[in-house]
Design a protein around this motif. Structure first.
Motif, PDB file in Angstrom:
ATOM      1  N   THR A 111      71.586  52.174  36.393  1.00 17.73           N
ATOM      2  CA  THR A 111      72.941  52.631  35.949  1.00 17.73           C
ATOM      3  C   THR A 111      73.415  51.371  35.012  1.00 17.73           C
ATOM      4  N   GLN A 112      73.901  51.932  33.847  1.00 22.67           N
ATOM      5  CA  GLN A 112      74.498  50.928  33.035  1.00 22.67           C
ATOM      6  C   GLN A 112      75.843  50.264  33.397  1.00 22.67           C
ATOM      7  N   ALA A 113      76.180  48.922  32.935  1.00 21.36           N
ATOM      8  CA  ALA A 113      77.186  48.531  33.514  1.00 21.36           C
ATOM      9  C   ALA A 113      78.268  49.116  33.113  1.00 21.36           C
ATOM     10  N   SER A 114      79.107  49.242  33.938  1.00 26.21           N
ATOM     11  CA  SER A 114      80.753  49.782  33.718  1.00 26.21           C
ATOM     12  C   SER A 114      81.582  49.604  34.785  1.00 26.21           C
ATOM     13  N   PRO A 115      83.138  49.668  34.507  1.00 29.04           N
ATOM     14  CA  PRO A 115      84.040  49.212  35.437  1.00 29.04           C
ATOM     15  C   PRO A 115      83.668  49.692  36.836  1.00 29.04           C
ATOM     16  N   GLU A 116      83.099  50.931  36.922  1.00 33.47           N
ATOM     17  CA  GLU A 116      82.708  51.610  38.297  1.00 33.47           C
ATOM     18  C   GLU A 116      81.778  50.683  39.032  1.00 33.47           C
ATOM     19  N   THR A 117      81.079  49.713  38.162  1.00 33.32           N
ATOM     20  CA  THR A 117      79.877  49.003  38.966  1.00 33.32           C
ATOM     21  C   THR A 117      80.242  47.452  38.708  1.00 33.32           C
ATOM     22  N   ASP A 118      81.560  47.319  38.513  1.00 31.66           N
ATOM     23  CA  ASP A 118      82.144  45.877  38.375  1.00 31.66           C
ATOM     24  C   ASP A 118      81.556  45.163  36.996  1.00 31.66           C
TER      25      ASP A 118
END
Length: 230
Positions: A81-88
């Motif tokens: 899963t690409q980095a995003s606000p949901e993955t900190d």
């Protein structure tokens, strides 16, 4: 396979395929040509010779194996899963090890002993995805031509069928299929995410809708692959 062995190797596995952990610094590593054999818990073995783009590296006298190559060769499934606000704002890599019985069946199949049992629906879905790959490749090469210097690649593992709709009445051979695709370059570097809707009928394949969701993100590219970005 013992959990502590898996955890130990995974901790040392090189994340070159999916992460920018070294984005803030540069390391010097050498390609370490290797033939890898996995001796699995069910008594079977699987020999792997890394292909171009998934080379084993030597750094500080330690060998680093690409995480996806290691995990999938030892019977795991890898989800990125690409980095995003949901993955900190960190890339998320999930490694799922199947139950011992399923692992035994999977590796037995790899050794050519017996076929895996899969649903007819999954078989047909995979066949449709494979038939659409050339169409997706052509469209995504056009879309990304202005931002990366090489055409992106689509692997079936990075394609998710979101929906299939029969346009005509019962037994009418006219379908709409919507696909979520994540093209990659080099050693599994994600360049974006796109949604494509195709119409499949006796007259052929027609792209009906295209939506570019995101990418490419410079942070996904290791320093020695930054030259792929325009």
């Amino acid at each position: 396979m013992k959990k502590h062995f898996i955890a130990g190797v995974l901790c040392g596995a090189f994340l070159m395929a999916t992460t920018s952990v070294f984005a803030s610094s540069i390391i010097e590593a050498t390609i370490f040509p290797s033939k890898i054999t996995f001796f699995l818990a069910n008594g079977l073995s699987k020999e792997v010779q890394p292909q171009e783009g998934e080379e084993v590296l030597n750094y500080n006298n330690k060998a680093y194996v690409p995480l996806r190559l290691f995990a999938e060769s030892s019977g795991a499934l890898v989800k990125y899963t690409q980095a995003s606000p949901e993955t900190d704002n960190k890339h998320k890599i999930d490694v799922h090890y199947v139950a011992e019985e399923a692992l035994s069946e999977q590796t037995s199949n790899a050794a050519g002993n017996k076929p895996l049992v899969v649903s007819r629906e999954l078989q047909l879905q995979d066949m449709v995805v494979i038939s659409l790959l050339p169409h997706m490749q052509e469209k995504l090469a056009e879309v990304y031509a202005d931002v990366i210097s090489v055409p992106p690649v689509i692997h079936p593992d990075y394609v998710n069928v979101k929906s299939v709709e029969r346009v005509a009445a019962f037994r009418g051979f006219d379908f709409l299929i919507t696909i979520d695709a994540q093209p990659i370059v080099g050693p599994h570097i994600p360049v974006g995410e796109d949604v494509l809707t195709y119409r499949i009928s006796p007259t052929g394949v027609e792209l009906k809708n295209f939506e570019h969701l995101r990418g490419p993100d410079k942070d996904d590219f290791l320093s020695n692959y930054q030259n792929l970005l325009k």
